[in-house]
Design an enzyme around this catalytic site. Structure first.
Site, PDB file in Angstrom:
ATOM      1  N   ARG A  37       0.713  -1.313  -0.026  1.00 37.29           N
ATOM      2  CA  ARG A  37      -0.047   0.150   0.113  1.00 37.29           C
ATOM      3  C   ARG A  37       0.831   1.267  -0.071  1.00 37.29           C
ATOM      4  NH1 ARG A  37      -5.628  -0.063   1.200  1.00 37.29           N
ATOM      5  NH2 ARG A  37      -6.440  -2.330   1.561  1.00 37.29           N
ATOM      6  N   ASP A  55      -0.330  -2.768  10.733  1.00 42.10           N
ATOM      7  CA  ASP A  55      -1.794  -2.850  10.580  1.00 42.10           C
ATOM      8  C   ASP A  55      -2.342  -2.378  12.100  1.00 42.10           C
ATOM      9  OD1 ASP A  55      -4.392  -4.006  10.242  1.00 42.10           O
ATOM     10  OD2 ASP A  55      -3.917  -6.040   9.857  1.00 42.10           O
ATOM     11  N   ASN A  81      -6.149   9.685  10.508  1.00 47.59           N
ATOM     12  CA  ASN A  81      -6.857   9.485   9.289  1.00 47.59           C
ATOM     13  C   ASN A  81      -7.301   8.114   8.957  1.00 47.59           C
ATOM     14  OD1 ASN A  81      -7.538  10.472   6.434  1.00 47.59           O
ATOM     15  ND2 ASN A  81      -6.283   8.690   6.317  1.00 47.59           N
ATOM     16  N   TYR A 141     -20.175   1.155  12.706  1.00 47.74           N
ATOM     17  CA  TYR A 141     -19.467   2.166  12.174  1.00 47.74           C
ATOM     18  C   TYR A 141     -19.821   3.474  12.876  1.00 47.74           C
ATOM     19  CZ  TYR A 141     -17.493   5.829   9.088  1.00 47.74           C
ATOM     20  OH  TYR A 141     -16.925   6.802   8.595  1.00 47.74           O
ATOM     21  N   LYS A 145     -17.402   6.083  15.355  1.00 48.48           N
ATOM     22  CA  LYS A 145     -17.097   7.319  14.929  1.00 48.48           C
ATOM     23  C   LYS A 145     -17.613   8.120  16.295  1.00 48.48           C
ATOM     24  CE  LYS A 145     -14.797   7.242  11.267  1.00 48.48           C
ATOM     25  NZ  LYS A 145     -13.511   7.491  11.190  1.00 48.48           N
ATOM     26  N   THR A 174     -13.840   8.383  -2.247  1.00 47.61           N
ATOM     27  CA  THR A 174     -12.461   7.657  -1.898  1.00 47.61           C
ATOM     28  C   THR A 174     -13.093   6.051  -2.104  1.00 47.61           C
ATOM     29  OG1 THR A 174     -12.893   7.377   0.243  1.00 47.61           O
ATOM     30  CG2 THR A 174     -11.733   9.205  -0.282  1.00 47.61           C
TER      31      THR A 174
END
Length: 244
Positions: A37, A55, A81, A141, A145, A174
């Site tokens: 990556r 990771d 990020n 999710y 957050k 993205t």
């Protein structure tokens, strides 16, 4: 000139933020899950002052990321990020990793945590939560957050010498957001870059939840000091490291 570490910066918003910071003359340390990556960062990797691999879904590797990054510090700012939208590793990457790196790394002047407008649908209930398996939490999710947004507020309260803020980058096209995402990709990284590099002449800004350089209202639990403490205590128990 500022030195800034960005997690998940081999692609997407992290890479865009790194590119923008380099264009402004700042120094950047990149992070990616693995070397393959990192290779995709191209010219930005060549311009970076350092790279870190690990990771963030794994506690031991996250410790390694913090240690590797520390070799390039001290940092003026850290931008957390990295994030995932689906799978069993949501809590590990979106909440646990930012907490653990915050606890392990030397304090920077500024910390930026990536949130989401979906945090407002999160559940401020930590009872029985399994930080290693989001499959046991249907709204994982949104919850992750909410927790990282509350973490940003908790850090702001505990460390008054550090500017700690959460940013909603919008739903941008993205890899994670998908091609049909409606928000502006160019604005997606602008607020975290601004928060990481604001002029020292500006007023101290901390504990905010931001969207496109405007402060917005967050979920009520974010500002709840009791919930912040409960969250930090739970993350300390899970990781074995305290937020001092």
């Amino acid at each position: 000139m500022a030195r800034i570490f960005i997690t998940g910066s081999a692609g997407g918003l992290g890479l865009n933020a790194a590119r923008a910071l380099l264009q402004q003359g700042h120094e950047v340390v990149l992070h990616a899950r693995d070397e393959s990556r990192l290779a995709s960062a191209g010219a930005v990797r060549d311009q970076a002052v350092g790279t870190v691999v690990g990771d963030l879904a794994d506690l031991i590797e996250t410790e390694g990321v913090a240690q590797q990054a520390g070799q390039f510090g001290p940092f003026d700012a850290v931008i957390h990020n990295a994030g995932v939208y689906s799978g069993n590793q949501i809590f590990a990457v979106n909440t646990v990793a930012p907490y653990l790196m915050t606890a392990l790394m030397a304090r920077p002047r500024r910390i930026v945590y990536l949130s989401s407008g979906m945090h407002r649908s999160g559940t401020p209930d930590l009872a029985g939560i399994d930080w290693t398996d989001a499959a046991r939490r249907p709204a994982a999710y949104s919850d992750s957050k909410l927790y990282v947004t509350a973490l940003a507020a908790a850090v702001a309260n505990r460390w008054p010498d550090v500017e700690s803020n959460a940013v909603d980058p919008g739903w941008v096209p993205t890899r994670m957001g998908g091609r049909s995402a409606p928000d502006d990709l160019e604005l997606g990284h602008a607020t975290q870059v601004w928060l990481a590099t604001r002029s020292s002449a500006d007023d101290h800004v901390s504990g905010g939840y931001w969207f496109h350089q405007q402060r917005r209202e967050s979920h009520p639990a974010v500002k709840n000091v009791a919930f912040q403490s409960e969250l930090v205590d739970a993350l300390e128990r899970h990781t074995g490291f305290a937020l001092k």
